[in-house]
Design a protein around this motif. Sequence first.
Motif, PDB file in Angstrom:
ATOM      1  N   GLU A 116       0.975  -1.184  -0.156  1.00 61.77           N
ATOM      2  CA  GLU A 116      -0.362  -0.122   0.243  1.00 61.77           C
ATOM      3  C   GLU A 116       0.122   1.390  -0.119  1.00 61.77           C
ATOM      4  O   GLU A 116       0.184   2.543  -0.073  1.00 61.77           O
ATOM      5  CB  GLU A 116      -0.912   0.360   1.426  1.00 61.77           C
ATOM      6  N   GLU A 117       1.863   1.255   0.055  1.00 58.20           N
ATOM      7  CA  GLU A 117       3.377   2.425   0.249  1.00 58.20           C
ATOM      8  C   GLU A 117       3.273   3.273  -1.593  1.00 58.20           C
ATOM      9  O   GLU A 117       3.728   2.469  -2.563  1.00 58.20           O
ATOM     10  CB  GLU A 117       4.411   1.782   0.390  1.00 58.20           C
ATOM     11  N   GLU A 118       3.443   3.859  -1.187  1.00 57.04           N
ATOM     12  CA  GLU A 118       3.085   4.715  -2.462  1.00 57.04           C
ATOM     13  C   GLU A 118       3.943   4.860  -2.905  1.00 57.04           C
ATOM     14  O   GLU A 118       5.610   4.437  -2.914  1.00 57.04           O
ATOM     15  CB  GLU A 118       2.644   6.918  -1.673  1.00 57.04           C
ATOM     16  N   HIS A 119       4.436   5.418  -4.860  1.00 58.72           N
ATOM     17  CA  HIS A 119       5.600   4.742  -5.701  1.00 58.72           C
ATOM     18  C   HIS A 119       6.379   5.941  -4.750  1.00 58.72           C
ATOM     19  O   HIS A 119       5.998   6.832  -4.399  1.00 58.72           O
ATOM     20  CB  HIS A 119       4.862   5.576  -7.031  1.00 58.72           C
ATOM     21  N   ASP A 120       7.627   5.778  -5.499  1.00 57.45           N
ATOM     22  CA  ASP A 120       8.501   6.751  -4.292  1.00 57.45           C
ATOM     23  C   ASP A 120       9.969   6.805  -6.066  1.00 57.45           C
ATOM     24  O   ASP A 120       9.625   5.865  -6.883  1.00 57.45           O
ATOM     25  CB  ASP A 120       9.588   6.350  -3.344  1.00 57.45           C
ATOM     26  N   ALA A 121      10.719   7.036  -5.221  1.00 58.45           N
ATOM     27  CA  ALA A 121      11.891   7.346  -6.819  1.00 58.45           C
ATOM     28  C   ALA A 121      13.026   5.748  -6.207  1.00 58.45           C
ATOM     29  O   ALA A 121      13.428   5.703  -7.564  1.00 58.45           O
ATOM     30  CB  ALA A 121      12.928   8.149  -5.631  1.00 58.45           C
ATOM     31  N   THR A 122      12.535   5.201  -6.095  1.00 58.37           N
ATOM     32  CA  THR A 122      13.022   3.564  -5.682  1.00 58.37           C
ATOM     33  C   THR A 122      12.367   2.812  -6.330  1.00 58.37           C
ATOM     34  O   THR A 122      12.683   1.926  -6.794  1.00 58.37           O
ATOM     35  CB  THR A 122      13.271   3.582  -3.728  1.00 58.37           C
ATOM     36  N   TYR A 123      11.269   2.571  -5.850  1.00 52.57           N
ATOM     37  CA  TYR A 123       9.744   1.732  -6.170  1.00 52.57           C
ATOM     38  C   TYR A 123       9.240   2.546  -7.079  1.00 52.57           C
ATOM     39  O   TYR A 123       7.641   3.103  -7.177  1.00 52.57           O
ATOM     40  CB  TYR A 123       9.649   1.189  -5.559  1.00 52.57           C
ATOM     41  N   ASN A 124       9.219   3.036  -8.515  1.00 49.10           N
ATOM     42  CA  ASN A 124       8.628   3.881  -9.105  1.00 49.10           C
ATOM     43  C   ASN A 124       6.723   3.239  -9.859  1.00 49.10           C
ATOM     44  O   ASN A 124       6.544   4.201  -9.650  1.00 49.10           O
ATOM     45  CB  ASN A 124       9.129   3.851 -10.443  1.00 49.10           C
ATOM     46  N   TYR A 125       6.858   1.498  -9.850  1.00 54.35           N
ATOM     47  CA  TYR A 125       5.821   1.262  -9.613  1.00 54.35           C
ATOM     48  C   TYR A 125       4.800   0.593  -8.401  1.00 54.35           C
ATOM     49  O   TYR A 125       3.990  -0.181  -8.727  1.00 54.35           O
ATOM     50  CB  TYR A 125       5.879  -0.257 -10.896  1.00 54.35           C
ATOM     51  N   GLY A 126       5.450   0.822  -7.475  1.00 51.57           N
ATOM     52  CA  GLY A 126       4.757   0.538  -6.157  1.00 51.57           C
ATOM     53  C   GLY A 126       5.504  -0.509  -5.969  1.00 51.57           C
ATOM     54  O   GLY A 126       6.852  -0.816  -6.565  1.00 51.57           O
ATOM     55  N   GLN A 127       4.824  -1.166  -5.048  1.00 52.93           N
ATOM     56  CA  GLN A 127       5.375  -2.410  -4.081  1.00 52.93           C
ATOM     57  C   GLN A 127       4.445  -3.723  -3.606  1.00 52.93           C
ATOM     58  O   GLN A 127       4.778  -4.327  -3.625  1.00 52.93           O
ATOM     59  CB  GLN A 127       6.507  -1.990  -2.981  1.00 52.93           C
TER      60      GLN A 127
END
Length: 296
Positions: free
Chosen positions: A59-70
């Motif tokens: 449920e964590e938002e997309h970020d610079a490391t995981y561009n497509y979320g987790q």
Amino acid sequence: MSQEKRAVIVASSVSFFLVCIKIFASIITGSMAILASAIDSLLDMAMSLFNLFAVKKSEEEHDATYNYGQGKIEAFAGMVEGSLISISAGVIMYLSIDKYINESEVVELEMSLGLMAFVTVVTGALVLYLTEASRKSHSLVLKADALHYKTDVYTNLGIFLSLGLIYFTGFGVIDQIVSFAIGGYILYSAFGILKESYYMLMDHALDPELVEDIEKIIMEKEEIEGFHFLRTRLSGKVHFVDFHMVFKDPHISLMQAHTISDEVECAIGKRIGGENEVTIHLDPVDDSKSPHVCER
């Protein structure tokens, strides 16, 4: 708190309750079938707790490391869950054979019947709850949870019937036969979880019927000549779709092309339902075989 987290917490709590009842019943009665069910419920509880972590991460938002979320962590959770269920199935089948060789008997049948009837009703209610929660949230984790709790309902019913047969016939070997069958059924169910999790990890395409509907939606627009490079996949709860869309008029304005693209994207999103990301590349001509297109 999200519906997924709430559902996982409920499943974990119910699993703990069921484990306590089944272990108590197996100690009192000596039933291998009840012990097999207790082992399965113990794994259910462990996996529900692990799923709570997986849901939180997904449920964590997309970020610079995981561009497509987790979202794919749900598939990883499914692989772990399926593997543990397979191991438990093997242990159950082994213990069933061992108990058959040692010719152990089941006692306190009346108590066993009452406890298994209660356990079956509680598990059935949990399955209905998780099934509805997974339908609304489109969560693979909850879907997997609902699946193996559903197998619990069937195994509990099988145990209840086997204990009844032992009560009326006196043939204790039925207990070992049923527990071995439960192990085989659990193993079969685990294969389905492992298969679906593997598909997600490997970016397997969406259901063929859904892909066919997506293709029809694209071609419903009279301005569209065709499409190519259509790709689909599922990551957690999010459905990803991307393709190149070719227009009949190569001189169509960017504004008009973009408007049509938005309409197609919206229609595809409604057909998929739930969370989805649709990416459309606009082509004035079919460049799928053009030498100017980068090799794919």
